[in-house]
Design an enzyme around this catalytic site. Structure first.
Site, PDB file in Angstrom:
ATOM      1  N   THR A  84       0.810  -1.155  -0.031  1.00  0.00           N
ATOM      2  CA  THR A  84       0.148  -0.003  -0.232  1.00  0.00           C
ATOM      3  C   THR A  84       1.038   0.950  -0.393  1.00  0.00           C
ATOM      4  O   THR A  84       0.111   2.515  -0.147  1.00  0.00           O
ATOM      5  CB  THR A  84      -0.933   0.233   1.281  1.00  0.00           C
ATOM      6  OG1 THR A  84       0.262   0.180   2.743  1.00  0.00           O
ATOM      7  CG2 THR A  84      -1.934  -0.963   1.110  1.00  0.00           C
ATOM      8  N   ARG A 118      -2.331  14.069  -4.075  1.00  0.00           N
ATOM      9  CA  ARG A 118      -1.277  14.219  -2.373  1.00  0.00           C
ATOM     10  C   ARG A 118      -0.020  14.405  -3.070  1.00  0.00           C
ATOM     11  O   ARG A 118      -0.275  13.459  -3.545  1.00  0.00           O
ATOM     12  CB  ARG A 118      -1.568  13.179  -1.887  1.00  0.00           C
ATOM     13  CG  ARG A 118      -0.646  13.027  -0.450  1.00  0.00           C
ATOM     14  CD  ARG A 118       0.292  11.806  -0.738  1.00  0.00           C
ATOM     15  NE  ARG A 118       0.808  11.391   0.088  1.00  0.00           N
ATOM     16  CZ  ARG A 118       2.181  10.690   0.426  1.00  0.00           C
ATOM     17  NH1 ARG A 118       2.273   9.845  -1.497  1.00  0.00           N
ATOM     18  NH2 ARG A 118       2.581  10.788   1.097  1.00  0.00           N
ATOM     19  N   VAL A 119       1.247  14.539  -2.681  1.00  0.00           N
ATOM     20  CA  VAL A 119       2.795  14.770  -3.051  1.00  0.00           C
ATOM     21  C   VAL A 119       3.009  14.516  -2.474  1.00  0.00           C
ATOM     22  O   VAL A 119       3.209  15.121  -1.143  1.00  0.00           O
ATOM     23  CB  VAL A 119       3.174  16.156  -3.678  1.00  0.00           C
ATOM     24  CG1 VAL A 119       4.320  15.818  -4.111  1.00  0.00           C
ATOM     25  CG2 VAL A 119       2.414  16.924  -4.571  1.00  0.00           C
ATOM     26  N   ASP A 167       7.231  12.882  -0.693  1.00  0.00           N
ATOM     27  CA  ASP A 167       8.530  13.151  -0.746  1.00  0.00           C
ATOM     28  C   ASP A 167       9.431  13.166  -1.730  1.00  0.00           C
ATOM     29  O   ASP A 167      10.140  13.280  -1.665  1.00  0.00           O
ATOM     30  CB  ASP A 167       9.734  12.184   1.148  1.00  0.00           C
ATOM     31  CG  ASP A 167       9.004  10.813   0.766  1.00  0.00           C
ATOM     32  OD1 ASP A 167       8.162  10.254  -0.007  1.00  0.00           O
ATOM     33  OD2 ASP A 167      10.154   9.794   1.300  1.00  0.00           O
ATOM     34  N   THR A 200      12.232   5.995   1.540  1.00  0.00           N
ATOM     35  CA  THR A 200      10.375   5.141   0.894  1.00  0.00           C
ATOM     36  C   THR A 200       9.915   4.951   1.816  1.00  0.00           C
ATOM     37  O   THR A 200      10.487   5.018   3.310  1.00  0.00           O
ATOM     38  CB  THR A 200      10.418   3.977   0.118  1.00  0.00           C
ATOM     39  OG1 THR A 200      12.037   2.908   1.310  1.00  0.00           O
ATOM     40  CG2 THR A 200      11.738   3.783  -0.848  1.00  0.00           C
ATOM     41  N   GLY A 201       8.191   5.334   1.886  1.00  0.00           N
ATOM     42  CA  GLY A 201       8.176   4.924   2.994  1.00  0.00           C
ATOM     43  C   GLY A 201       6.961   5.682   3.223  1.00  0.00           C
ATOM     44  O   GLY A 201       7.086   6.315   2.079  1.00  0.00           O
ATOM     45  N   GLY A 241       5.879   9.405   3.277  1.00  0.00           N
ATOM     46  CA  GLY A 241       6.741  10.514   3.075  1.00  0.00           C
ATOM     47  C   GLY A 241       5.942  11.362   3.914  1.00  0.00           C
ATOM     48  O   GLY A 241       6.440  12.338   4.047  1.00  0.00           O
TER      49      GLY A 241
END
Ligand code: ASP
Length: 368
Positions: free
Chosen positions: A215, A246-247, A249, A269-270, A272
């Site tokens: 996800t 939505r943006v 990282d 990663t993960g 953001g």
């Protein structure tokens, strides 16, 4: 790496003095790297680093190496974390984010909330190459991509559409709209309500059973040439079921990616939102500049996140983050490392010793 990994477990909550002690003990493990060519990536990027290494061995530019590697994963419909086949936003539309950073020129380019183009990392490179800007978003990014010749296509695969439909049909508190008792800024949220997840990686666990592997999910890649030049890129479809627009990282220079040709390249990663709020990748590079090994630098950034995760809905019963972040770092001398908040992570490495996964260090042991 094993040494520092073990030593960092359990240091959280003991405060800066304990962490400083752990770091002092870790010093002998901090070795000089073996130089380039070398490429590192997130766990899903073994094909990317293998390809990047080929480009580096052929004398290619370090950014071209990263991009040529990452586009393989963007093109793969079976990887639902990036590009074609990426999981969509809450309206069922795939929106992609990506950034590139070229060490030798210190130029960067990025696109965010880009629809219909399967290789956002290539568009990001064109932003850096052809414009005086760094970041293009949404409709403007799509128009730019069209103008410079990228082909539009539907990115939502059948598997991703089915996963989205299943999520829609099971809507609960697990979307990105906070319930009134969860509002974060003052008002009703005094951190009194229960956390949303259980111990471990709440969001991923709650959505288990959807028949999709991730996800969250992103690919980061950093590369170093034999001559000591660095570059990096990060590409993602972002958090699945996110609010449109939505943006995360990944396209934010300094958050999901940062590269300084004199020091090193880093990515994350993960979750953001957590990475952005500590300027994650820039923090890692700054820590390496100050003398941390790549692994220590990643752990220090993650500890910043842990210490600043204050709202209760993002914490488990033990007060630890109910989400994961993994960080990646490649230093100018070829030393590299990675770390996650929670145990079990890996990262991809390609160098003279071959293509392989290495264990990421971590802060907390995942239960079970
Ligand atoms: N960091 C990405 C984002 O927040 C998602 C991920 O890595 O899983 O958009």
């Amino acid at each position: 790496m094993n040494v520092s990994r073990r030593m960092f477990v359990g240091t959280i909550g003991l405060g800066a003095a304990a962490l400083a002690g752990a770091r002092a003990m870790a010093q002998p493990a901090a070795k000089a790297g073996a130089g380039g060519p070398v490429s590192i990536s997130s766990a899903n990027g073994l094909r990317a680093t293998a390809r990047a290494l080929e480009v580096l061995k052929g004398g290619g530019d370090p950014l071209d190496a990263c991009v040529e590697g990452v586009r393989i994963v963007e093109d793969d419909p079976a990887d639902n974390s990036v590009g074609l086949g990426g999981l969509p936003n809450e309206e069922g539309v795939v929106e992609l984010d990506a950034s590139v950073m070229h060490g030798p020129t210190h130029r960067s380019g990025a696109v965010a909330a880009l629809r219909n183009i399967r290789n956002p990392v290539l568009v990001a490179r064109e932003v850096a190459r052809r414009t005086d800007h760094v970041l293009l978003v949404g409709e403007g990014a799509l128009r730019f991509a069209r103008r410079v010749g990228f082909k539009e296509e539907e990115l939502l695969t059948e598997a991703a559409r089915k996963a989205w439909l299943k999520w829609r049909s099971e809507l609960s508190r697990d979307d990105d709209w906070l319930a009134e008792d969860e509002f974060d800024l003052g008002g009703t949220d005094r951190g009194e309500h229960a956390g949303r997840g259980e111990e471990g990686i709440g969001r991923a666990r709650r959505l288990a059973g959807l028949g999709v592997e991730f996800t969250t999910g992103t690919i980061h890649c950093s590369s170093l040439t034999a001559g000591g030049d660095l570059s990096g890129c990060t590409s993602t479809s972002g958090l699945s079921w996110k609010l449109p627009g939505r943006v995360g990282d990944s396209p934010i220079i300094g958050a999901g990616l940062y590269c300084d040709n004199g020091v090193g390249s880093a990515g994350a990663t993960g979750r953001g939102e957590a990475v952005m709020q500590v300027c994650g990748a820039r923090t890692i590079v700054a820590r390496m500049e100050a003398g941390d090994s790549p692994t220590e630098a990643c752990l220090a950034m993650l500890k910043m996140i842990v210490d600043r995760t204050r709202v209760k809905r993002l914490r488990n019963a033990a007060g630890r983050p109910d989400f994961n972040v993994t960080a990646y770092a490649l230093r100018k001398d070829g030393a590299h490392g990675s770390a996650s908040i929670w145990s079990g992570g890996q990262y991809s490495v390609s160098d003279a010793a071959g293509d392989r996964h290495e264990a990421s260090a971590y802060l907390f042991e995942k239960a079970g």
